[in-house]
Design a protein around this motif. Sequence first.
Motif, PDB file in Angstrom:
ATOM      1  N   MET A   1      -3.516   5.359  11.892  1.00 29.67           N
ATOM      2  CA  MET A   1      -2.708   6.103  12.853  1.00 29.67           C
ATOM      3  C   MET A   1      -1.944   7.217  12.146  1.00 29.67           C
ATOM      4  O   MET A   1      -1.661   7.127  10.958  1.00 29.67           O
ATOM      5  CB  MET A   1      -1.692   5.174  13.531  1.00 29.67           C
ATOM      6  N   LYS A   2      -1.565   8.213  12.920  1.00 29.24           N
ATOM      7  CA  LYS A   2      -0.702   9.279  12.410  1.00 29.24           C
ATOM      8  C   LYS A   2       0.696   9.049  12.947  1.00 29.24           C
ATOM      9  O   LYS A   2       0.905   9.005  14.160  1.00 29.24           O
ATOM     10  CB  LYS A   2      -1.215  10.657  12.830  1.00 29.24           C
ATOM     11  N   ILE A   3       1.651   8.899  12.035  1.00 28.68           N
ATOM     12  CA  ILE A   3       3.007   8.513  12.406  1.00 28.68           C
ATOM     13  C   ILE A   3       3.993   9.560  11.914  1.00 28.68           C
ATOM     14  O   ILE A   3       3.890  10.060  10.795  1.00 28.68           O
ATOM     15  CB  ILE A   3       3.358   7.139  11.808  1.00 28.68           C
ATOM     16  N   LEU A   4       4.959   9.881  12.767  1.00 30.11           N
ATOM     17  CA  LEU A   4       6.049  10.779  12.400  1.00 30.11           C
ATOM     18  C   LEU A   4       7.288   9.939  12.107  1.00 30.11           C
ATOM     19  O   LEU A   4       7.718   9.148  12.944  1.00 30.11           O
ATOM     20  CB  LEU A   4       6.343  11.760  13.532  1.00 30.11           C
ATOM     21  N   ALA A   5       7.862  10.111  10.909  1.00 26.29           N
ATOM     22  CA  ALA A   5       9.075   9.403  10.524  1.00 26.29           C
ATOM     23  C   ALA A   5      10.214  10.409  10.397  1.00 26.29           C
ATOM     24  O   ALA A   5      10.138  11.334   9.582  1.00 26.29           O
ATOM     25  CB  ALA A   5       8.879   8.668   9.211  1.00 26.29           C
ATOM     26  N   VAL A   6      11.255  10.236  11.212  1.00 21.65           N
ATOM     27  CA  VAL A   6      12.407  11.150  11.194  1.00 21.65           C
ATOM     28  C   VAL A   6      13.630  10.342  10.784  1.00 21.65           C
ATOM     29  O   VAL A   6      14.136   9.523  11.566  1.00 21.65           O
ATOM     30  CB  VAL A   6      12.633  11.807  12.569  1.00 21.65           C
ATOM     31  N   GLU A   7      14.102  10.559   9.573  1.00 24.40           N
ATOM     32  CA  GLU A   7      15.168   9.748   8.993  1.00 24.40           C
ATOM     33  C   GLU A   7      15.901  10.582   7.946  1.00 24.40           C
ATOM     34  O   GLU A   7      15.266  11.176   7.072  1.00 24.40           O
ATOM     35  CB  GLU A   7      14.574   8.483   8.354  1.00 24.40           C
ATOM     36  N   PRO A  11      16.517   7.150   0.781  1.00 26.92           N
ATOM     37  CA  PRO A  11      15.881   5.883   0.378  1.00 26.92           C
ATOM     38  C   PRO A  11      15.153   5.193   1.531  1.00 26.92           C
ATOM     39  O   PRO A  11      14.065   4.648   1.344  1.00 26.92           O
ATOM     40  CB  PRO A  11      17.064   5.046  -0.126  1.00 26.92           C
ATOM     41  N   THR A  12      15.764   5.233   2.717  1.00 26.69           N
ATOM     42  CA  THR A  12      15.109   4.603   3.873  1.00 26.69           C
ATOM     43  C   THR A  12      13.835   5.352   4.241  1.00 26.69           C
ATOM     44  O   THR A  12      12.803   4.734   4.547  1.00 26.69           O
ATOM     45  CB  THR A  12      16.055   4.577   5.087  1.00 26.69           C
ATOM     46  N   LEU A  13      13.886   6.675   4.206  1.00 18.82           N
ATOM     47  CA  LEU A  13      12.700   7.472   4.513  1.00 18.82           C
ATOM     48  C   LEU A  13      11.593   7.200   3.507  1.00 18.82           C
ATOM     49  O   LEU A  13      10.421   7.047   3.881  1.00 18.82           O
ATOM     50  CB  LEU A  13      13.057   8.962   4.528  1.00 18.82           C
ATOM     51  N   ALA A  14      11.948   7.127   2.233  1.00 16.86           N
ATOM     52  CA  ALA A  14      10.951   6.846   1.203  1.00 16.86           C
ATOM     53  C   ALA A  14      10.313   5.473   1.418  1.00 16.86           C
ATOM     54  O   ALA A  14       9.095   5.304   1.265  1.00 16.86           O
ATOM     55  CB  ALA A  14      11.588   6.926  -0.185  1.00 16.86           C
ATOM     56  N   LEU A  15      11.139   4.480   1.800  1.00 10.12           N
ATOM     57  CA  LEU A  15      10.615   3.141   2.078  1.00 10.12           C
ATOM     58  C   LEU A  15       9.680   3.162   3.281  1.00 10.12           C
ATOM     59  O   LEU A  15       8.601   2.548   3.253  1.00 10.12           O
ATOM     60  CB  LEU A  15      11.774   2.182   2.334  1.00 10.12           C
ATOM     61  N   LEU A  16      10.073   3.876   4.330  1.00  5.08           N
ATOM     62  CA  LEU A  16       9.222   3.990   5.519  1.00  5.08           C
ATOM     63  C   LEU A  16       7.878   4.595   5.168  1.00  5.08           C
ATOM     64  O   LEU A  16       6.819   4.056   5.533  1.00  5.08           O
ATOM     65  CB  LEU A  16       9.917   4.861   6.570  1.00  5.08           C
ATOM     66  N   VAL A  17       7.925   5.728   4.477  1.00  7.14           N
ATOM     67  CA  VAL A  17       6.687   6.443   4.163  1.00  7.14           C
ATOM     68  C   VAL A  17       5.772   5.592   3.294  1.00  7.14           C
ATOM     69  O   VAL A  17       4.569   5.450   3.579  1.00  7.14           O
ATOM     70  CB  VAL A  17       6.999   7.783   3.468  1.00  7.14           C
ATOM     71  N   SER A  18       6.314   4.992   2.232  1.00 11.96           N
ATOM     72  CA  SER A  18       5.469   4.201   1.330  1.00 11.96           C
ATOM     73  C   SER A  18       4.885   2.978   2.033  1.00 11.96           C
ATOM     74  O   SER A  18       3.707   2.651   1.863  1.00 11.96           O
ATOM     75  CB  SER A  18       6.265   3.770   0.097  1.00 11.96           C
ATOM     76  N   SER A  19       5.704   2.317   2.865  1.00  4.86           N
ATOM     77  CA  SER A  19       5.227   1.115   3.565  1.00  4.86           C
ATOM     78  C   SER A  19       4.148   1.453   4.581  1.00  4.86           C
ATOM     79  O   SER A  19       3.144   0.745   4.699  1.00  4.86           O
ATOM     80  CB  SER A  19       6.403   0.419   4.254  1.00  4.86           C
ATOM     81  N   LEU A  20       4.356   2.531   5.328  1.00  4.34           N
ATOM     82  CA  LEU A  20       3.378   2.923   6.340  1.00  4.34           C
ATOM     83  C   LEU A  20       2.080   3.395   5.695  1.00  4.34           C
ATOM     84  O   LEU A  20       0.987   3.094   6.185  1.00  4.34           O
ATOM     85  CB  LEU A  20       3.960   4.016   7.227  1.00  4.34           C
ATOM     86  N   GLU A  21       2.189   4.119   4.600  1.00  4.09           N
ATOM     87  CA  GLU A  21       0.978   4.571   3.910  1.00  4.09           C
ATOM     88  C   GLU A  21       0.230   3.399   3.284  1.00  4.09           C
ATOM     89  O   GLU A  21      -1.013   3.377   3.296  1.00  4.09           O
ATOM     90  CB  GLU A  21       1.345   5.607   2.851  1.00  4.09           C
ATOM     91  N   GLU A  22       0.956   2.415   2.760  1.00  5.64           N
ATOM     92  CA  GLU A  22       0.301   1.225   2.218  1.00  5.64           C
ATOM     93  C   GLU A  22      -0.441   0.462   3.308  1.00  5.64           C
ATOM     94  O   GLU A  22      -1.448  -0.200   3.040  1.00  5.64           O
ATOM     95  CB  GLU A  22       1.340   0.308   1.563  1.00  5.64           C
ATOM     96  N   ALA A  23       0.054   0.572   4.533  1.00  4.01           N
ATOM     97  CA  ALA A  23      -0.603  -0.087   5.667  1.00  4.01           C
ATOM     98  C   ALA A  23      -1.775   0.735   6.213  1.00  4.01           C
ATOM     99  O   ALA A  23      -2.400   0.349   7.199  1.00  4.01           O
ATOM    100  CB  ALA A  23       0.410  -0.345   6.778  1.00  4.01           C
ATOM    101  N   HIS A  25      -1.657   4.122   7.186  1.00  2.57           N
ATOM    102  CA  HIS A  25      -1.325   5.172   8.135  1.00  2.57           C
ATOM    103  C   HIS A  25      -1.100   6.511   7.431  1.00  2.57           C
ATOM    104  O   HIS A  25      -0.769   6.566   6.247  1.00  2.57           O
ATOM    105  CB  HIS A  25      -0.064   4.796   8.919  1.00  2.57           C
ATOM    106  N   VAL A  26      -1.247   7.581   8.190  1.00  2.00           N
ATOM    107  CA  VAL A  26      -0.919   8.924   7.720  1.00  2.00           C
ATOM    108  C   VAL A  26       0.473   9.250   8.235  1.00  2.00           C
ATOM    109  O   VAL A  26       0.743   9.090   9.429  1.00  2.00           O
ATOM    110  CB  VAL A  26      -1.940   9.963   8.225  1.00  2.00           C
TER     111      VAL A  26
END
Length: 226
Positions: A1-7, A11-23, A25-26
Amino acid sequence: MKILAVEDDAPTLALLVSSLEEAGHVVEQAGDGQTGLRLARETAHDVAVVDRMLPGLDGLELVRQLRALGVQTPVLFLTTMGGISDRVDGLEAGGDDYLVKPFALAELLARINALARRPPLGRVETIIRVANVELDLVTRRVTRAGHVVDLQPREFSLLEFLMRNVGQLVTRRQLLESVWDFHFDPRTNIVETHMSRLRAKLNSDGGPDPIETVRGSGYILHADIS
């Protein structure tokens, strides 16, 4: 999936991005509301994860403007503002789901997957239904076959997680992470105790138990119940 993260919290944004990419997602990311609005307008996303408190343009206004523009990307609010009125404000602004910080990554991923599976809706959906069980995310009210089921907060969270993953095996570890935010095994029967109470309340009218225990693995909520 393609996900937009707005944060805006780095640190929270970095955690979101790394976790979603590991799963798998783009991820597109933005650190402020104006950038998030621009990316959401310019590019189609399967889901947007949006903080409530953003610089420049807060999350509520960001989503209001998206809906006014006809952008129907499912939005998950991710915020420290966890009161009932906060949830209502988020859903009425056009959000589709609401997760309070601190959060468990397993629950975040489960909620994103659930949002992506939903068909497009013309209005905000605040009720989850599985067979004759209904769970209202705003009023925190649960009914089965029209009868109110009085649940404690942890029991409500257990049922919500099961209903969001209906038909799927949910492990004890997933429940510890998503419901209690435990990222370790407390070596207690806390899951089993709360699950037993939940089942007793759901089945108090003599109906069939919708929750199956898979010995040594976890639990499955079945949709083919009455």
